[in-house]
Design a protein around this motif. Structure first.
Motif, short mmCIF file in Angstrom:
data_model
loop_
_atom_site.label_atom_id
_atom_site.label_comp_id
_atom_site.label_asym_id
_atom_site.label_seq_id
_atom_site.Cartn_x
_atom_site.Cartn_y
_atom_site.Cartn_z
N MET A 86 0.77 -1.44 -0.14
CA MET A 86 -0.16 0.20 -0.05
C MET A 86 0.24 1.38 0.39
O MET A 86 0.97 2.05 -1.17
N VAL A 87 1.81 0.96 0.98
CA VAL A 87 2.59 1.83 0.90
C VAL A 87 3.00 2.79 -0.22
O VAL A 87 3.38 3.93 -0.61
N ASP A 272 -2.73 10.23 4.05
CA ASP A 272 -2.53 9.56 4.91
C ASP A 272 -2.74 8.10 4.31
O ASP A 272 -3.79 7.99 4.40
N ILE A 273 -1.81 6.98 5.65
CA ILE A 273 -1.90 5.90 4.97
C ILE A 273 -2.90 5.46 5.95
O ILE A 273 -2.46 5.20 7.29
N ASN A 277 -9.33 -0.99 9.52
CA ASN A 277 -10.32 -0.73 11.28
C ASN A 277 -9.89 0.14 11.97
O ASN A 277 -10.13 0.06 12.68
N ASP A 278 -8.65 0.68 11.26
CA ASP A 278 -8.28 2.10 12.20
C ASP A 278 -8.91 3.66 11.70
O ASP A 278 -8.28 4.23 10.27
N LYS A 279 -8.75 4.16 12.50
CA LYS A 279 -8.85 5.86 11.76
C LYS A 279 -7.61 6.59 12.37
O LYS A 279 -7.84 7.66 11.63
N LYS A 280 -7.02 6.36 12.83
CA LYS A 280 -4.78 7.26 12.59
C LYS A 280 -4.80 6.17 12.08
O LYS A 280 -3.87 5.58 11.78
N SER A 281 -4.07 7.71 11.30
CA SER A 281 -2.67 7.01 9.86
C SER A 281 -0.88 5.97 10.41
O SER A 281 -1.46 6.96 11.42
N PHE A 282 -0.85 5.08 10.03
CA PHE A 282 0.56 4.90 10.40
C PHE A 282 1.46 5.56 8.87
O PHE A 282 3.13 5.47 9.85
N CYS A 283 0.87 6.75 8.87
CA CYS A 283 2.42 6.97 7.34
C CYS A 283 1.25 8.46 6.68
O CYS A 283 0.33 8.20 7.00
N ALA A 284 2.36 9.37 7.12
CA ALA A 284 1.64 10.42 7.77
C ALA A 284 2.52 11.72 5.96
O ALA A 284 3.96 11.14 6.74
#
Length: 390
Positions: A86-87, A272-273, A277-284
């Motif tokens: 995805m990244v 944002d990636i 099911n997560d509303k907080k991104s792990f990559c900005a």
């Protein structure tokens, strides 16, 4: 089926924008006359724009710029985990737009003629040869069975077709069979007059398919804006886009920010990636889509600079060249002859449309077919893998 046209091609060095900044000033009276005939929000689809603002290439060729960095596209399939894939999809996507700007002055590509097609391919960096590619004649033993059978399976092949005139829909497809990755997309452009700007709304979507992992990444495209049309026109992108993989659950939100009227920077982008099911991104990500973009993956910062990337060499296939006279005369700055050549092509298209209507015949596409609201390549890699040749 009527005559199928193929886009005219010239070497990339032919399309430098040296001196093109003068064209707007030279023809300001023509632009002022054009502006006097349009109103805010007016659809520009049927408005005949002056020939001198054309970019000397078809819109179908411009879409090939999405693969100007074929190594970034192919590397999507090489990532071992869904998160990394995805990244890499986002990185390829964000690196795809700067290559479409051949110069600093905004120019409009030719509106493709119904049935027009364009073929090209890219050699991977480690496969680039000093000699030009072989002519587009299928060999006795083709290297692959894709859109361009004579190219290596490790190269990226591209094909595009103008599948509809009203609305103006372009469909395009790319693949690297050796890495089992493909891309299918369609875009319907709708232009509007916005005062001192022209807005182009891109309706449609694309799909990156990693066949080895049965993953499909659905993505959308930003809108384009031609700004400062009375001085030195320039292009910016704007709008929210998304990339979603339903199988892995990973997704990305991307925002192309238009420049505020006062202050602010041009070409800003934020993204944002997200994990499933997560509303907080792990990559900005933030920066400029045609410059440097900074990202934070977890707690690790990094950056990539699109303005330092060297686009791969696009190798178009020299078939029948429908835009040759328009392109050559624009290069020679013979606007009258370029306009005459363009008018001939437009009248030919209108005449063929009248003939089909009189004979109650529908246009038959050559390489793509309609599937719901999408246009799909007839013989994609996914289909050929599922049904291998005997």
């Amino acid at each position: 089926q009527l005559c199928i046209f193929v886009s005219d091609q010239f070497d990339n060095d032919d399309r430098d924008d040296e001196g093109e900044g003068e064209s707007v000033e030279e023809h300001k009276s023509v632009i002022m006359h054009l502006l006097s005939q349009v109103r805010l929000g007016m659809d520009l689809t049927k408005v005949v724009l002056p020939t001198f603002i054309l970019e000397r290439r078809s819109l179908l060729e411009m879409y090939a710029d999405f693969f100007a960095h074929p190594d970034l596209f192919v590397s999507i399939a090489e990532q071992p985990e869904p998160r990394e894939r995805m990244v890499q999809v986002v990185k390829w996507y964000l690196s795809a737009f700067h290559a479409g700007r051949k110069g600093s002055v905004a120019k409009k590509p030719y509106n493709p003629i119904l049935g027009e097609v364009f073929y090209c391919h890219w050699d991977m960096p480690n496969e680039t040869a000093e000699e030009p590619p072989p002519p587009p004649v299928a060999p006795t033993e083709p290297l692959s069975d894709g859109p361009l059978p004579w190219v290596s399976p490790n190269n990226v092949s591209f094909v595009a077709e103008q599948v509809s005139h009203h609305p103006p829909i372009s469909a395009f497809y790319a693949e690297c069979s050796g890495k089992k990755i493909q891309f299918n997309a369609h875009i319907w452009t709708k232009s509007k007059f916005l005062g001192m700007s022209i807005g182009v709304h891109n309706i449609g979507q694309g799909c990156v398919s990693c066949l080895e992992h049965d993953e499909h990444y659905i993505l959308t495209f930003p809108n384009g804006y031609g700004r400062s049309i009375l001085t030195v026109p320039w292009v910016e992108l704007g709008g929210e886009c998304s990339i979603v993989c339903s199988k892995s659950g990973y997704s990305a939100n991307i925002v192309f920010h238009t420049k505020p009227f006062y202050g602010g920077k041009k070409h800003r982008i934020t993204a944002d990636i997200f994990t499933p099911n997560d509303k907080k991104s792990f990559c900005a990500i933030e920066g400029e889509w045609n410059g440097v973009m900074y990202f934070v993956w977890g707690w690790v910062p990094g950056k990539w600079a699109t303005n330092t990337l060297t686009p791969g060499l696009c190798l178009p296939q020299p078939f029948t060249r429908m835009w040759r006279d328009v392109t050559l005369n624009l290069k020679l700055k013979d606007i009258d002859m370029a306009t005459e050549a363009k008018h001939y092509l437009e009248e030919k298209q209108r005449g063929e449309a009248r003939e089909r209507k009189e004979n109650e015949r529908q246009w038959e596409t050559r390489l793509f077919h309609e599937d719901g609201e999408c246009w799909v390549y007839d013989e994609p890699l996914l289909k050929r893998i599922a049904q291998p040749r005997p």
